[in-house]
Design an enzyme around this catalytic site. Structure first.
Site, PDB file in Angstrom:
ATOM      1  N   LEU A  33     -81.271   9.281  33.109  1.00  0.00           N
ATOM      2  CA  LEU A  33     -80.036  10.299  33.065  1.00  0.00           C
ATOM      3  C   LEU A  33     -80.186  11.307  34.383  1.00  0.00           C
ATOM      4  CD1 LEU A  33     -79.531  10.612  29.155  1.00  0.00           C
ATOM      5  CD2 LEU A  33     -78.427   8.820  30.894  1.00  0.00           C
ATOM      6  N   SER A 124     -76.570  -3.163  49.044  1.00  0.00           N
ATOM      7  CA  SER A 124     -75.573  -2.388  49.799  1.00  0.00           C
ATOM      8  C   SER A 124     -75.216  -3.119  50.921  1.00  0.00           C
ATOM      9  CB  SER A 124     -76.041  -0.919  49.800  1.00  0.00           C
ATOM     10  OG  SER A 124     -74.819  -0.460  50.461  1.00  0.00           O
ATOM     11  N   TYR A 148     -82.140   6.186  52.471  1.00  0.00           N
ATOM     12  CA  TYR A 148     -81.463   5.304  51.312  1.00  0.00           C
ATOM     13  C   TYR A 148     -81.216   3.857  51.655  1.00  0.00           C
ATOM     14  CZ  TYR A 148     -77.723   3.389  48.445  1.00  0.00           C
ATOM     15  OH  TYR A 148     -76.894   2.633  47.665  1.00  0.00           O
ATOM     16  N   LYS A 152     -83.053   0.365  50.070  1.00  0.00           N
ATOM     17  CA  LYS A 152     -82.209  -1.185  49.360  1.00  0.00           C
ATOM     18  C   LYS A 152     -82.722  -2.346  50.234  1.00  0.00           C
ATOM     19  CE  LYS A 152     -80.417   0.411  46.414  1.00  0.00           C
ATOM     20  NZ  LYS A 152     -80.091   0.207  44.929  1.00  0.00           N
ATOM     21  N   ASN A 197     -69.484  13.533  48.065  1.00  0.00           N
ATOM     22  CA  ASN A 197     -69.837  13.251  49.393  1.00  0.00           C
ATOM     23  C   ASN A 197     -68.972  12.058  49.928  1.00  0.00           C
ATOM     24  OD1 ASN A 197     -72.236  14.516  49.876  1.00  0.00           O
ATOM     25  ND2 ASN A 197     -73.234  13.125  48.241  1.00  0.00           N
TER      26      ASN A 197
HETATM   27  P1  NAD Z   1     -75.306   6.216  39.693  1.00  0.00           P
HETATM   28  O1  NAD Z   1     -76.074   7.023  40.397  1.00  0.00           O
HETATM   29  O2  NAD Z   1     -73.905   6.612  38.835  1.00  0.00           O
HETATM   30  O3  NAD Z   1     -76.040   5.193  38.679  1.00  0.00           O
HETATM   31  C1  NAD Z   1     -77.649   4.938  38.853  1.00  0.00           C
HETATM   32  C2  NAD Z   1     -78.227   5.357  37.612  1.00  0.00           C
HETATM   33  O4  NAD Z   1     -79.547   5.068  37.783  1.00  0.00           O
HETATM   34  C3  NAD Z   1     -77.974   6.824  36.812  1.00  0.00           C
HETATM   35  O5  NAD Z   1     -77.517   6.818  35.908  1.00  0.00           O
HETATM   36  C4  NAD Z   1     -79.169   7.364  37.155  1.00  0.00           C
HETATM   37  O6  NAD Z   1     -79.660   8.253  35.803  1.00  0.00           O
HETATM   38  C5  NAD Z   1     -80.187   6.220  37.081  1.00  0.00           C
HETATM   39  N1  NAD Z   1     -81.629   6.255  37.442  1.00  0.00           N
HETATM   40  C6  NAD Z   1     -81.907   6.624  38.800  1.00  0.00           C
HETATM   41  N2  NAD Z   1     -83.430   6.568  39.098  1.00  0.00           N
HETATM   42  C7  NAD Z   1     -83.755   6.097  37.741  1.00  0.00           C
HETATM   43  C8  NAD Z   1     -84.950   5.854  37.284  1.00  0.00           C
HETATM   44  N3  NAD Z   1     -86.226   6.094  37.939  1.00  0.00           N
HETATM   45  N4  NAD Z   1     -85.352   5.358  35.812  1.00  0.00           N
HETATM   46  C9  NAD Z   1     -84.205   5.247  35.159  1.00  0.00           C
HETATM   47  N5  NAD Z   1     -82.958   5.372  35.618  1.00  0.00           N
HETATM   48  C10 NAD Z   1     -82.684   5.998  36.991  1.00  0.00           C
HETATM   49  O7  NAD Z   1     -74.835   5.166  40.767  1.00  0.00           O
HETATM   50  P2  NAD Z   1     -74.004   3.934  40.973  1.00  0.00           P
HETATM   51  O8  NAD Z   1     -72.875   4.057  42.054  1.00  0.00           O
HETATM   52  O9  NAD Z   1     -73.628   3.405  39.717  1.00  0.00           O
HETATM   53  O10 NAD Z   1     -74.910   2.930  41.597  1.00  0.00           O
HETATM   54  C11 NAD Z   1     -75.708   1.844  40.884  1.00  0.00           C
HETATM   55  C12 NAD Z   1     -76.569   1.081  41.962  1.00  0.00           C
HETATM   56  O11 NAD Z   1     -75.640   0.494  42.966  1.00  0.00           O
HETATM   57  C13 NAD Z   1     -77.459   2.064  42.919  1.00  0.00           C
HETATM   58  O12 NAD Z   1     -78.545   1.283  42.971  1.00  0.00           O
HETATM   59  C14 NAD Z   1     -76.865   2.126  44.207  1.00  0.00           C
HETATM   60  O13 NAD Z   1     -77.787   2.373  45.339  1.00  0.00           O
HETATM   61  C15 NAD Z   1     -76.168   0.972  44.320  1.00  0.00           C
HETATM   62  N6  NAD Z   1     -75.091   0.786  45.046  1.00  0.00           N
HETATM   63  C16 NAD Z   1     -73.893   1.850  44.954  1.00  0.00           C
HETATM   64  C17 NAD Z   1     -72.902   1.908  45.720  1.00  0.00           C
HETATM   65  C18 NAD Z   1     -71.801   2.926  45.603  1.00  0.00           C
HETATM   66  O14 NAD Z   1     -71.016   3.122  46.486  1.00  0.00           O
HETATM   67  N7  NAD Z   1     -71.640   3.283  44.237  1.00  0.00           N
HETATM   68  C19 NAD Z   1     -72.750   0.961  46.810  1.00  0.00           C
HETATM   69  C20 NAD Z   1     -73.794   0.134  47.115  1.00  0.00           C
HETATM   70  C21 NAD Z   1     -74.757  -0.102  46.113  1.00  0.00           C
HETATM   71  N1  UFG Z   2     -64.576  10.089  54.636  1.00  0.00           N
HETATM   72  C1  UFG Z   2     -63.958  11.238  54.754  1.00  0.00           C
HETATM   73  N2  UFG Z   2     -64.028  12.700  54.234  1.00  0.00           N
HETATM   74  C2  UFG Z   2     -64.742  12.656  53.033  1.00  0.00           C
HETATM   75  C3  UFG Z   2     -65.488  11.528  52.789  1.00  0.00           C
HETATM   76  C4  UFG Z   2     -65.464  10.166  53.466  1.00  0.00           C
HETATM   77  O1  UFG Z   2     -63.211  11.148  55.921  1.00  0.00           O
HETATM   78  O2  UFG Z   2     -64.669  13.845  52.533  1.00  0.00           O
HETATM   79  C5  UFG Z   2     -64.446   8.986  55.275  1.00  0.00           C
HETATM   80  C6  UFG Z   2     -65.817   8.520  55.894  1.00  0.00           C
HETATM   81  O3  UFG Z   2     -65.976   9.246  57.188  1.00  0.00           O
HETATM   82  C7  UFG Z   2     -65.694   7.087  56.021  1.00  0.00           C
HETATM   83  C8  UFG Z   2     -64.808   6.727  54.599  1.00  0.00           C
HETATM   84  O4  UFG Z   2     -64.270   8.002  54.503  1.00  0.00           O
HETATM   85  O5  UFG Z   2     -64.846   6.487  57.263  1.00  0.00           O
HETATM   86  C9  UFG Z   2     -65.656   6.261  53.511  1.00  0.00           C
HETATM   87  O6  UFG Z   2     -66.696   7.117  53.452  1.00  0.00           O
HETATM   88  P1  UFG Z   2     -67.506   7.209  51.822  1.00  0.00           P
HETATM   89  O7  UFG Z   2     -68.456   8.248  52.188  1.00  0.00           O
HETATM   90  O8  UFG Z   2     -66.757   6.786  50.724  1.00  0.00           O
HETATM   91  O9  UFG Z   2     -68.249   5.543  51.963  1.00  0.00           O
HETATM   92  P2  UFG Z   2     -69.500   5.222  53.209  1.00  0.00           P
HETATM   93  O10 UFG Z   2     -68.901   3.786  53.569  1.00  0.00           O
HETATM   94  O11 UFG Z   2     -69.877   6.086  54.136  1.00  0.00           O
HETATM   95  O12 UFG Z   2     -70.673   4.799  52.339  1.00  0.00           O
HETATM   96  C10 UFG Z   2     -70.700   4.183  50.960  1.00  0.00           C
HETATM   97  C11 UFG Z   2     -72.022   4.671  50.131  1.00  0.00           C
HETATM   98  C12 UFG Z   2     -73.255   4.071  50.933  1.00  0.00           C
HETATM   99  C13 UFG Z   2     -72.995   2.634  50.668  1.00  0.00           C
HETATM  100  C14 UFG Z   2     -71.928   2.306  51.462  1.00  0.00           C
HETATM  101  C15 UFG Z   2     -71.470   0.706  51.435  1.00  0.00           C
HETATM  102  O13 UFG Z   2     -72.043   6.156  50.326  1.00  0.00           O
HETATM  103  O14 UFG Z   2     -74.459   4.576  50.095  1.00  0.00           O
HETATM  104  O15 UFG Z   2     -70.557   2.841  50.831  1.00  0.00           O
HETATM  105  O16 UFG Z   2     -71.449   0.331  50.126  1.00  0.00           O
HETATM  106  F1  UFG Z   2     -74.014   2.182  51.352  1.00  0.00           F
END
Ligand code: NAD
Ligand code: UFG
Length: 337
Positions: A33, A124, A148, A152, A197
């Site tokens: 969590l 990712s 990060y 991955k 973000n």
């Molecule tokens: P999230 O932060 O909502 O979920 C990750 C969960 O992992 C959280 O509930 C956190 O509490 C738990 N966690 C982290 N470290 C832990 C640990 N050491 N032990 C137990 N629990 C732990 O993120 P999400 O968006 O659901 O992403 C899930 C996965 O997908 C992540 O590995 C993330 O890197 C990957 N991913 C996410 C995105 C995105 O845009 N959301 C894109 C590409 C990959």
């Molecule tokens: N953007 C804005 N304003 C904001 C936030 C984002 O203009 O406040 C723009 C960014 O410049 C980008 C687009 O919106 O052009 C998407 O940005 P995000 O931050 O939503 O997503 P990213 O593609 O940068 O990255 C996300 C995750 C990464 C992941 C990637 C691919 O943050 O961890 O998607 O899965 F690796």
């Protein structure tokens, strides 16, 4: 069949838990969590009327994981647990390497010792070398620009090497593009801590009046309207992709990698337009400078997942905007009261 979801209380994990339960699987969640709350688990149970066995543990804690595997006869693991904020990873690289790599190593080690052979891993699109052209294909060159992303990349490598050494294992590495949206019921959704973000969570905060305006990071990219282009996919489509990946993993050994994306890129301004038109809400914005580390555009070639997994993203950009808005209207403070 009983599936362990590490990080199952988080954004993608909770949506996957809900889909698994609706498809008749049993779900066990291990989550510390650190970036989520138990409320998501409670809501999934309430929505489906089915139980989830929840373990509040650190996945890097080998003894706690052993105890879980002894208590629950797990058939397969979805490994979502990890830290995911790109900017924070630049500030705190050791925290990211320690957490994201030690969870993966401990998990593989304890899974194997307890006879669990199937793993689906959250990778990712960020692992692709930015110099590649879009659409991105699974066999394109890899390379990252922040800690990060490297976690991955290394997570993929560790799993691949472990499976090579233990050929009876089966791993599916899923490279997600940009998941957005929420379950259509609005019972669960994305709930980032602090100022978001990412684009859709930021637009959401503007839509409900918590932030004044969106800052568009650059309009001088080499794209249709100068703003950044990404491949946004509905989180429920992504969750369904995990079930297809599991079905594939159960029938194979070795490691396979798949892009999960729609194959369509949308610009920042197209997302703003779609949100406004779908929901009838105005999103004021200003154009700011580029965000460090951003690239102009990337989107997936999802053909491999379409053909081999039989998975295709079905939900439209309008569905993603509508479901985000439903979640927000029902939960303006996310999972907090
Ligand atoms: P999230 O932060 O909502 O979920 C990750 C969960 O992992 C959280 O509930 C956190 O509490 C738990 N966690 C982290 N470290 C832990 C640990 N050491 N032990 C137990 N629990 C732990 O993120 P999400 O968006 O659901 O992403 C899930 C996965 O997908 C992540 O590995 C993330 O890197 C990957 N991913 C996410 C995105 C995105 O845009 N959301 C894109 C590409 C990959
Ligand atoms: N953007 C804005 N304003 C904001 C936030 C984002 O203009 O406040 C723009 C960014 O410049 C980008 C687009 O919106 O052009 C998407 O940005 P995000 O931050 O939503 O997503 P990213 O593609 O940068 O990255 C996300 C995750 C990464 C992941 C990637 C691919 O943050 O961890 O998607 O899965 F690796």
């Amino acid at each position: 069949m009983k599936i362990l979801l590490t990080g199952g209380a988080g954004y993608i994990g909770s949506h996957t838990a809900l889909q698994l339960l609706e498809c008749g699987y049993e779900v066990v969640v291990a989550d510390n969590l650190c970036n989520s709350s138990y409320e998501s688990i409670r809501r999934v149970q309430e929505h489906t009327g089915k139980p989830i066995a929840f373990y509040e543990i650190d996945v890097a804690d080998g003894e706690a994981m052993d105890a879980l595997f002894k208590a629950e006869p797990i058939d397969a693991v979805f490994h979502f647990a990890g830290l995911k904020a790109v900017g924070e990873s630049v500030q705190k690289p050791l925290e990211y390497y320690r957490n994201n790599l030690s969870t993966t190593i401990t998990l593989l080690d304890r899974m194997y010792a307890n006879g669990v052979r199937y793993i689906v891993y959250s990778s990712s699109a960020t692992v692709y070398d930015a110099a590649n052209v879009s659409p991105r294909l699974e066999d394109m060159s890899l390379g990252c620009t922040n800690p990060y992303g490297w976690t991955k990349f290394m997570g993929e490598r560790i799993i691949q090497d472990f499976v090579t050494a233990n050929p009876e294992m089966s791993a599916v590495l899923l490279r997600y593009f940009n998941p957005i949206g929420a379950h259509e019921s609005g019972c669960i959704g994305e709930d980032p801590a602090g100022i978001p973000n990412n684009l859709m969570p930021y637009i959401s905060q503007v839509a409900i009046g918590k932030l004044e305006k969106l800052h568009v990071f650059g309009n001088d990219y080499d794209t249709r309207d100068g703003t950044g282009v990404r491949d946004y996919l509905h989180v429920v489509d992504l969750a369904i992709g995990h079930i297809k990946a599991l079905e594939f993993a159960l029938k194979h050994t070795g490691t396979e990698v798949f892009n999960l994306g729609t194959g369509c890129g949308y610009s920042v301004l197209e997302i703003v337009d779609a949100f406004e038109n779908t929901n009838g809400v105005k999103i004021p914005y200003v154009i700011d400078g580029r965000r460090a580390g951003d690239i102009d555009e990337y989107y997936a070639d999802p053909s491999r997942a379409n053909e081999v997994l039989g998975w295709k993203a079905e939900r439209t950009l309008s569905d993603m905007c509508r479901d985000t808005w439903t979640w927000l209207q029902k939960n303006p403070n996310g999972f907090r009261e």
